[in-house]
Design an enzyme around this catalytic site. Structure first.
Site, PDB file in Angstrom:
ATOM      1  N   ILE A 262      -1.027   0.350   0.194  1.00  0.00           N
ATOM      2  CA  ILE A 262      -0.424  -0.009  -1.407  1.00  0.00           C
ATOM      3  C   ILE A 262      -0.472   1.647  -1.914  1.00  0.00           C
ATOM      4  O   ILE A 262      -1.201   2.194  -1.986  1.00  0.00           O
ATOM      5  CB  ILE A 262      -0.992  -1.167  -1.704  1.00  0.00           C
ATOM      6  CG1 ILE A 262      -1.973  -2.363  -1.955  1.00  0.00           C
ATOM      7  CG2 ILE A 262       0.329  -0.782  -3.203  1.00  0.00           C
ATOM      8  CD1 ILE A 262      -2.187  -3.628  -2.410  1.00  0.00           C
ATOM      9  N   CYS A 263       1.385   1.555  -1.984  1.00  0.00           N
ATOM     10  CA  CYS A 263       1.728   3.024  -2.561  1.00  0.00           C
ATOM     11  C   CYS A 263       1.443   2.286  -4.245  1.00  0.00           C
ATOM     12  O   CYS A 263       2.883   2.103  -4.177  1.00  0.00           O
ATOM     13  CB  CYS A 263       2.665   3.252  -1.913  1.00  0.00           C
ATOM     14  SG  CYS A 263       3.511   5.087  -2.299  1.00  0.00           S
ATOM     15  N   LEU A 264       1.114   2.676  -4.506  1.00  0.00           N
ATOM     16  CA  LEU A 264       1.492   2.024  -6.136  1.00  0.00           C
ATOM     17  C   LEU A 264       0.901   3.603  -6.724  1.00  0.00           C
ATOM     18  O   LEU A 264      -0.655   3.227  -6.863  1.00  0.00           O
ATOM     19  CB  LEU A 264       0.452   0.319  -6.041  1.00  0.00           C
ATOM     20  CG  LEU A 264       1.052   0.058  -7.938  1.00  0.00           C
ATOM     21  CD1 LEU A 264       2.594  -0.375  -7.487  1.00  0.00           C
ATOM     22  CD2 LEU A 264       0.161  -1.047  -7.478  1.00  0.00           C
TER      23      LEU A 264
ATOM     24  N   HIS B  89       6.562  -0.660  -0.300  1.00  0.00           N
ATOM     25  CA  HIS B  89       5.308   0.478  -0.339  1.00  0.00           C
ATOM     26  C   HIS B  89       3.692  -0.527   0.251  1.00  0.00           C
ATOM     27  O   HIS B  89       3.276   0.013  -0.716  1.00  0.00           O
ATOM     28  CB  HIS B  89       5.881   0.682  -2.108  1.00  0.00           C
ATOM     29  CG  HIS B  89       6.563   0.944  -2.480  1.00  0.00           C
ATOM     30  ND1 HIS B  89       6.958  -0.032  -3.689  1.00  0.00           N
ATOM     31  CD2 HIS B  89       6.833   2.156  -2.066  1.00  0.00           C
ATOM     32  CE1 HIS B  89       7.747   1.289  -4.128  1.00  0.00           C
ATOM     33  NE2 HIS B  89       8.085   1.993  -2.692  1.00  0.00           N
TER      34      HIS B  89
ATOM     35  N   CYS C 266       6.870   3.284  -6.954  1.00  0.00           N
ATOM     36  CA  CYS C 266       5.471   2.995  -7.311  1.00  0.00           C
ATOM     37  C   CYS C 266       4.687   2.536  -7.614  1.00  0.00           C
ATOM     38  O   CYS C 266       4.623   3.327  -8.510  1.00  0.00           O
ATOM     39  CB  CYS C 266       5.191   4.098  -5.797  1.00  0.00           C
ATOM     40  SG  CYS C 266       5.965   4.027  -4.529  1.00  0.00           S
TER      41      CYS C 266
END
Length: 151
Positions: free
Chosen positions: A90-92, A83, A151
């Site tokens: 950042i894939c969050l 992620h 995520c």
């Protein structure tokens, strides 16, 4: 603007006095501006990132806390994670659509620690090369597609 500064001062103090384990505020980063913070991070013991050092950049707009901060890894060591893109994005979900003013820098840091700590295999997202070539410099301008519920 004043409420944003007041909130950031409060969060800055909390981060200085009680930082999440493995995280340290880079004090020099807040000497000139309250809207850009660098946080040094060390990979947690017993994880695939144990002993590795990373740096996070937090940028706050005048709409904070009603708008999430821009958060990304920066520096020479970007974690290899499903992620985290090689440019530091950042894939969050809490950094975009799941953001709430009730969240804080501390809660974002804890989410990132948890995300890294739960990783079992170091690898980049499947679309890393395409994303890095075509993305905006600001990860908040990305329309994220969450491929899984982690995520």
């Amino acid at each position: 603007m004043a409420s944003m500064q007041k909130r950031l001062q409060k969060e800055l103090l909390a981060l200085q006095n009680d930082p999440p384990a493995g995280m340290t505020l880079n004090e020099r980063s807040v000497q000139n501006t309250i809207t850009e913070w660098f946080i040094d991070m060390e990979g947690a013991q017993g994880t695939v990132y144990e002993g590795e050092k990373f740096q996070l950049l937090f940028k706050f707009s005048s709409r904070y806390p009603f708008e999430s901060p821009q958060v990304m890894f920066t520096g020479e060591n970007i974690p290899v994670h499903p992620h985290v893109y090689s440019n530091g994005h950042i894939c969050l979900s809490i950094l975009t659509e799941d953001w709430s003013p009730a969240l804080s820098v501390q809660s974002v840091c804890l989410s990132i620690i948890s995300m890294l700590s739960s990783c079992k295999e170091k690898r980049r997202p499947p679309d890393n090369s395409f994303y890095v070539k075509t993305c905006n410099k600001n990860p908040k301008k990305t329309k994220w597609w969450y491929h899984d519920d982690t995520c």
